[in-house]
Write an enzyme that holds these catalytic residues in place. Structure first.
Site, PDB file in Angstrom:
ATOM      1  N   SER A   1      52.534  60.506  37.433  1.00  0.00           N
ATOM      2  CA  SER A   1      53.074  59.880  38.653  1.00  0.00           C
ATOM      3  C   SER A   1      54.498  60.287  38.989  1.00  0.00           C
ATOM      4  O   SER A   1      54.980  59.976  40.087  1.00  0.00           O
ATOM      5  CB  SER A   1      53.011  58.364  38.524  1.00  0.00           C
ATOM      6  OG  SER A   1      51.698  57.942  38.732  1.00  0.00           O
TER       7      SER A   1
ATOM      8  N   TYR B   1      45.942  65.700  44.965  1.00  0.00           N
ATOM      9  CA  TYR B   1      46.619  64.627  44.222  1.00  0.00           C
ATOM     10  C   TYR B   1      46.382  64.774  42.705  1.00  0.00           C
ATOM     11  O   TYR B   1      47.323  64.676  41.906  1.00  0.00           O
ATOM     12  CB  TYR B   1      46.124  63.261  44.733  1.00  0.00           C
ATOM     13  CG  TYR B   1      46.595  62.108  43.893  1.00  0.00           C
ATOM     14  CD1 TYR B   1      47.890  61.619  44.018  1.00  0.00           C
ATOM     15  CD2 TYR B   1      45.750  61.509  42.955  1.00  0.00           C
ATOM     16  CE1 TYR B   1      48.332  60.564  43.217  1.00  0.00           C
ATOM     17  CE2 TYR B   1      46.182  60.463  42.167  1.00  0.00           C
ATOM     18  CZ  TYR B   1      47.471  59.994  42.294  1.00  0.00           C
ATOM     19  OH  TYR B   1      47.910  58.961  41.501  1.00  0.00           O
TER      20      TYR B   1
ATOM     21  N   TYR C   1      55.979  50.186  39.259  1.00  0.00           N
ATOM     22  CA  TYR C   1      54.907  49.240  39.613  1.00  0.00           C
ATOM     23  C   TYR C   1      55.356  47.806  39.344  1.00  0.00           C
ATOM     24  O   TYR C   1      56.457  47.435  39.728  1.00  0.00           O
ATOM     25  CB  TYR C   1      53.604  49.601  38.869  1.00  0.00           C
ATOM     26  CG  TYR C   1      53.417  51.092  38.802  1.00  0.00           C
ATOM     27  CD1 TYR C   1      53.184  51.810  39.969  1.00  0.00           C
ATOM     28  CD2 TYR C   1      53.536  51.799  37.610  1.00  0.00           C
ATOM     29  CE1 TYR C   1      53.051  53.181  39.946  1.00  0.00           C
ATOM     30  CE2 TYR C   1      53.410  53.176  37.575  1.00  0.00           C
ATOM     31  CZ  TYR C   1      53.168  53.854  38.744  1.00  0.00           C
ATOM     32  OH  TYR C   1      53.055  55.208  38.710  1.00  0.00           O
TER      33      TYR C   1
ATOM     34  N   VAL D   1      52.029  58.010  33.518  1.00  0.00           N
ATOM     35  CA  VAL D   1      51.213  57.599  32.366  1.00  0.00           C
ATOM     36  C   VAL D   1      51.106  58.683  31.290  1.00  0.00           C
ATOM     37  O   VAL D   1      50.549  58.435  30.227  1.00  0.00           O
ATOM     38  CB  VAL D   1      49.798  57.110  32.765  1.00  0.00           C
ATOM     39  CG1 VAL D   1      49.869  55.812  33.535  1.00  0.00           C
ATOM     40  CG2 VAL D   1      49.021  58.171  33.519  1.00  0.00           C
TER      41      VAL D   1
END
Ligand code: GLN
Length: 307
Positions: free
Chosen positions: A63, A190, A242, A260
């Site tokens: 990410s 992505y 997040y 992650v």
């Protein structure tokens, strides 16, 4: 600054935690990474680099790539980016679908999966999936001065093979008219952007512009405008981790982005950029040891933006 005691303090603070946390296993190809790895690189405006541990070893940036695609989208499309994605913290998990229905397919921010998928969809609509991925890789290579940076195709395929959640997010947004390409085309880009492999050294160097008003201090190339640089940092501070973003701001007080794969990118405006890597994650998907290292770094340097 005398970096020797700073690095020694970080080493001492992280040592008892090495191996803690849980390696991401929902993408099978990521699960194989050695949980005892820890690396860190700090790059200053002069280009000077301070490192610890496995700072040379490439890992899956996951990410963290969302920061680079957001930068590209703001450069290409300016304010119109915000027609299709918000800039509020989500307070929910990186791959949560729960707010999307109430908010009519407009994701809360560009750093959660749904928001990053929309950003990539915008870029793909203006060029093509291959062109977007190639442009991203070319920039990362140019700024880190390392032509070996590449996509780990096995990780990209593994993520696609197990990508039901991201497909659900993308189809759900498509049902609200917030996808411009086929879901598979945008998700293909992505998955590949998330599967870029870089070391802490390369990552910190490639993101150096974020600490210096959008301008790379070594090559002097303006990557994003000063205004957008400030705003990318604001979004990183409020949304980069997040449902853990508030805790990260409280403990560390730097704009940051976790992935992650165990990486964290943190920006100390006017000072430099830090990248850490350690695969064990907390429940929100932020590297446990990486956060300890950054906490110690801001303590020792006074680099928190809140001083
Ligand atoms: N590629 C990952 C996913 O889409 C990125 C998640 C992350 O790093 N938090 O699930």
């Amino acid at each position: 600054m005398d970096w020797k005691p700073v690095l020694a303090a970080i080493e001492a603070a992280t040592a008892p935690h090495i191996g803690s946390g849980k390696v991401a296993d929902y993408i099978p190809a990521l699960a194989r990474v050695d949980p005892s790895k820890f690396g860190m690189a700090v790059v200053l405006g002069s280009g000077e680099m301070l490192t610890l541990g496995d700072s040379h070893e490439p890992f899956s940036i996951q990410s963290i790539s969302k920061v680079f695609t957001l930068s590209m989208a703001l450069r290409w499309f300016g304010e119109s980016v915000w027609d299709r994605v918000g800039r509020e913290p989500s307070g929910s998990a990186f791959n949560s679908i729960i707010q999307l229905e109430n908010e009519k397919g407009i994701p809360r921010n560009p750093l959660i999966n749904a928001g990053a998928i929309v950003i990539t969809d915008m870029l793909v609509a203006a060029s093509s999936a291959d062109a977007v991925v190639n442009e991203l890789i070319a920039r990362l290579r140019r700024f880190s001065g390392d032509e070996t940076i590449k996509i780990d195709e096995e990780v990209a395929e593994s993520e696609s093979a197990t990508g039901s959640r991201n497909r659900a997010l993308a189809y759900f947004m498509a049902s609200f008219g917030n996808m411009n390409n086929s879901v598979e085309e945008s998700l293909g880009a992505y998955f590949r952007q998330c599967a870029v492999r870089m070391s802490c050294r390369q990552l910190a160097r490639a993101a150096l512009f974020l600490a210096f008003d959008g301008r790379d201090p070594i090559t002097r190339e303006q990557m994003v405008s000063r205004e957008y640089c400030r705003r990318i940092n604001a979004v990183m501070m409020s949304c980069g981790h997040y449902d853990n973003s508030g805790d990260f701001a409280y403990r560390i007080g730097l704009p940051g982005k976790s992935g992650v794969g165990g990486g964290i990118l943190a920006v100390a405006p006017g000072h430099g950029v830090i990248a850490t890597w350690s695969p064990g994650l907390n429940a929100a998907g932020t590297s446990m040891v990486g956060a300890v290292a950054l906490e110690e770094l801001v303590e020792a340097t006074g680099w928190s933006v809140f001083v």
